[in-house]
Design a protein around this motif. Structure first.
Motif, mmCIF file in Angstrom:
data_model
loop_
_atom_site.group_PDB
_atom_site.id
_atom_site.type_symbol
_atom_site.label_atom_id
_atom_site.label_comp_id
_atom_site.label_asym_id
_atom_site.label_seq_id
_atom_site.Cartn_x
_atom_site.Cartn_y
_atom_site.Cartn_z
ATOM 1 N N ASP A 11 0.900 -1.075 0.028
ATOM 2 C CA ASP A 11 -0.066 0.091 -0.046
ATOM 3 C C ASP A 11 1.006 1.313 0.150
ATOM 4 N N TRP A 21 -8.007 3.568 2.115
ATOM 5 C CA TRP A 21 -7.780 3.500 3.539
ATOM 6 C C TRP A 21 -8.366 4.400 4.311
ATOM 7 N N THR A 112 -1.162 -5.055 5.415
ATOM 8 C CA THR A 112 -2.491 -5.528 4.955
ATOM 9 C C THR A 112 -2.682 -7.007 4.966
ATOM 10 N N SER A 135 2.178 -10.903 5.328
ATOM 11 C CA SER A 135 1.482 -9.753 6.142
ATOM 12 C C SER A 135 2.066 -9.748 7.708
#
Length: 214
Positions: A11, A21, A112, A135
């Motif tokens: 991201d 977001w 994420t 993640s």
């Protein structure tokens, strides 16, 4: 970038998702009667996993539910964006293809959740550039700790000093640098205020992938 191993944040680095977001947090809080998110609160949740953000909302804004239930509701709201809307940043596809052609081994390390990483990168046609998707939830620590980068390097079979970490967030880049990684700072509008600091901690920077030299 002459490293043969690379770890990419997603991201704000590979995809242009930070505005989504910010809207997610505000839309969710408004739906619960807590009002739109403040810039200060948004900055605090950027390094957090969804569950950690949920716990903060419960603790400080009085939301009902558990961190798990709140995180699940937020996940359901953002999933559609990853499935349908969020684009790659300009030039990313070509940059990744060039690295792969040059024999660079790559993985993703992101705050994420892994299913969203897979969903989004698969839709965008770059999933096969990466050997794994990792993640923060999977390693049990956010990016203020180096755990995710060290685990990613372990999976690549590389040492930190021979591995490039691509990050748009200054705090994450600093974590990677402190752990001995070669840092490539990526410009994103959401972290514009820390760009000068990023240029000091990074070994090199990329303002636009379309003009980056691999």
């Amino acid at each position: 970038m002459n490293k043969k191993y690379a770890i990419f944040d997603m991201d704000g680095t590979l995809i242009d998702s930070m505005p989504y977001w910010e809207r997610l947090a505000s839309d969710y809080l408004v739906s619960k009667g807590a009002g739109a998110i403040t810039p200060e609160l948004f900055e605090r949740i950027i390094p957090m996993t969804m569950k950690e953000s949920a716990a903060l909302f419960i603790r400080e804004l009085g939301l009902s539910g558990t961190p798990e239930s709140v995180a699940r509701e937020m996940y359901e709201m953002i999933e559609n964006r990853y499935r349908n809307d969020i684009p790659l940043k300009p030039g990313v596809r070509e940059y990744l293809i060039k690295l792969r052609r040059d024999g660079v081994r790559m993985g993703v390390a992101s705050a994420t959740a892994e299913p969203l990483l897979r969903l989004c990168l698969g839709r965008l046609g770059v999933l096969d550039c990466f050997e794994f998707l990792l993640s923060c939830e999977m390693v049990g620590a956010g990016k203020k700790q180096p755990d995710i980068y060290l685990e990613a390097a372990r999976r690549l079979g590389s040492l930190p000093e021979e591995t490039a970490v691509f990050e748009d967030a200054f705090f994450a880049a600093q974590t990677a640098a402190n752990a001995g990684f070669y840092v490539v700072g990526i410009y994103d509008k959401s972290s514009d205020e820390s760009w000068e600091s990023m240029k000091k901690v990074a070994n090199e920077t990329i303002q636009d992938f379309r003009f980056a030299h691999q």
